[in-house]
Write an enzyme that holds these catalytic residues in place. Structure first.
Site, short mmCIF file in Angstrom:
data_model
loop_
_atom_site.label_atom_id
_atom_site.label_comp_id
_atom_site.label_asym_id
_atom_site.label_seq_id
_atom_site.Cartn_x
_atom_site.Cartn_y
_atom_site.Cartn_z
N GLY A 11 0.71 -1.24 -0.57
CA GLY A 11 -0.31 -0.44 -0.15
C GLY A 11 0.46 1.29 -0.07
N GLY A 14 -0.17 5.19 -1.51
CA GLY A 14 -1.17 5.98 -0.75
C GLY A 14 -0.48 7.01 0.68
N ILE A 55 -1.49 -7.35 -3.82
CA ILE A 55 -0.94 -8.00 -2.48
C ILE A 55 -2.50 -9.87 -2.14
CG2 ILE A 55 -0.84 -6.68 -0.67
CD1 ILE A 55 -3.09 -6.74 0.70
N TYR A 154 -14.99 -2.70 7.34
CA TYR A 154 -13.54 -1.52 7.48
C TYR A 154 -13.36 -1.44 8.59
CZ TYR A 154 -9.39 1.49 7.69
OH TYR A 154 -8.86 2.22 7.99
#
Ligand code: NAD
Ligand code: SER
Length: 338
Positions: A11, A14, A55, A154
């Site tokens: 990631g 980001g 991923i 999340y």
């Protein structure tokens, strides 16, 4: 084949990843390997080797394991909270299956090198779920184990992955005759992060940074939460410091696997006032989106970060005043002037 020692950041393209690569490259002698669906900014390519990939791609992860010996993994890849509510099953795949795949990589590498791989996992205020605004006002500053009742996909993903990390670092293959070398899992629960150099997308704390970046460009902004909504926030340099300090803390000083870290809490109205002081021509209005408001209302007003302060000396460098006056406002101003 001799595996190359490296640090892995997933990631990496980001907001946190970009900030982390810069700082890490100044302090670490190990090569940095970055993995993200998206490319990283060109100026970072001098200090890391970037792989564009998913991923969830098992073949790619298998190839990385054969080529590299990771001492340290920062697993940042995720779908953030608002985005996850629009695609909850995809969020589960990326946030949970993706984390599981990376934990397996770290477990396998710990075993092979005979020493634990350090696995750093950024969790979130989303791991909490306050039942109502009265409780949020009363239990203002929450400890790690309180109100672990997330209401978002999340938040559920983050809380579960914290547990998965603990499982892989303490109980993995607990019934086998010879216990494997365990990975070293360490997690931070971050508040909303604010960067002067990148603009967030897909999160629910985004109204803070969005307000600031819009005002700096002279654009009007309609804030999607009520003026009295309170959340904790932190400036991006402190988030990077927290990740690096937790990664390098001696294992014997860590009494927990998951630590709250925070800097300042303020209401959306206070946020507007800070922004208006710096950019007086700004036009900020409040047009609450009831659904996103519900998520913000379920997140705590403050995080109690005493454990991090005690165990590894955590202390944010940027309080509210310094964050706005010394980091955010001058750098955002410069960014849009250019
Ligand atoms: P971001 O959305 O800016 O970055 C996430 C990155 O993950 C993106 O570059 C994206 O392309 C990548 N990604 C998503 N799915 C992927 C996949 N399948 N394979 C490879 N890469 C993939 O988010 P951020 O703010 O940099 O957050 C990084 C981490 O920190 C996340 O785990 C997030 O949950 C956590 N966190 C962030 C905040 C915050 O306020 N920014 C707060 C708490 C926790
Ligand atoms: N900033 C993140 C989000 O809003 C919190 O983890 O999703």
């Amino acid at each position: 084949m001799m595996r190359k020692k490296a640090i892995l950041i997933t990631g990496a393209s980001g907001e946190i990843g970009q900030a982390l690569i810069s700082s890490l490259s100044e302090t670490s002698s190990l090569p940095i390997l970055t993995l993200d669906l998206h490319p990283i900014p060109k100026d970072l390519l001098d200090v890391c080797t970037h792989i564009s990939g998913d991923i969830l791609d098992q073949k790619l992860l298998a190839r990385l394991v054969t080529e590299f010996d990771f001492e340290l993994i920062f697993h940042l890849a995720a779908l953030l909270s608002t985005r996850s509510e629009f695609s909850p099953e995809l969020a589960h795949q990326v946030n949970v299956d993706g984390t599981l795949a990376l934990l397996q990589v770290a477990a396998e590498q710990s075993q092979r090198r005979g020493a634990p791989v350090t696995f750093i996992f950024p969790s979130s205020i989303a791991a909490y779920g306050m039942p109502d605004l009265g409780t949020k006002a009363r239990d203002r500053s929450v400890k790690e184990w309180q109100w672990n009742n997330p209401t978002t996909m999340y938040g559920c993903n983050k809380l579960y992955c914290e547990h998965l990390g603990i499982y892989y670092s303490k109980y993995y293959q607990q019934l086998s005759a010879s216990r494997p070398v365990m990975l070293d899992f360490r997690s931070l629960r971050f508040p909303g992060l604010i960067s002067a150099y990148t603009v967030p997308s897909g999160g629910t704390t985004d109204y803070g940074p969005e307000m600031l970046h819009a005002a700096a460009q002279g654009k009007p902004y309609a804030c999607f939460v009520r003026e009295d909504s309170v959340l904790p926030f932190m400036a991006m340099p402190d988030a990077v410091t927290a990740l690096l300090e937790l990664a390098s803390a001696p294992a014997e000083s860590l009494h927990h696997s998951v630590y709250n870290v925070t800097s300042f809490s303020l209401s959306a109205a206070d946020f507007r006032d800070q922004v208006a002081r710096a950019f007086p021509d700004t036009r900020i209005t409040f047009e609450p989106d009831l659904k996103r408001q519900g998520i913000v209302d379920s997140w705590p007003a403050e995080l109690d970060d005493q454990a991090a302060r005690r165990d590894w000396g955590w202390s944010p460098a940027y309080d509210l005043h310094r964050a706005f006056n010394e980091y955010l406002v001058p750098n955002i101003h410069k960014r849009y002037q250019r």
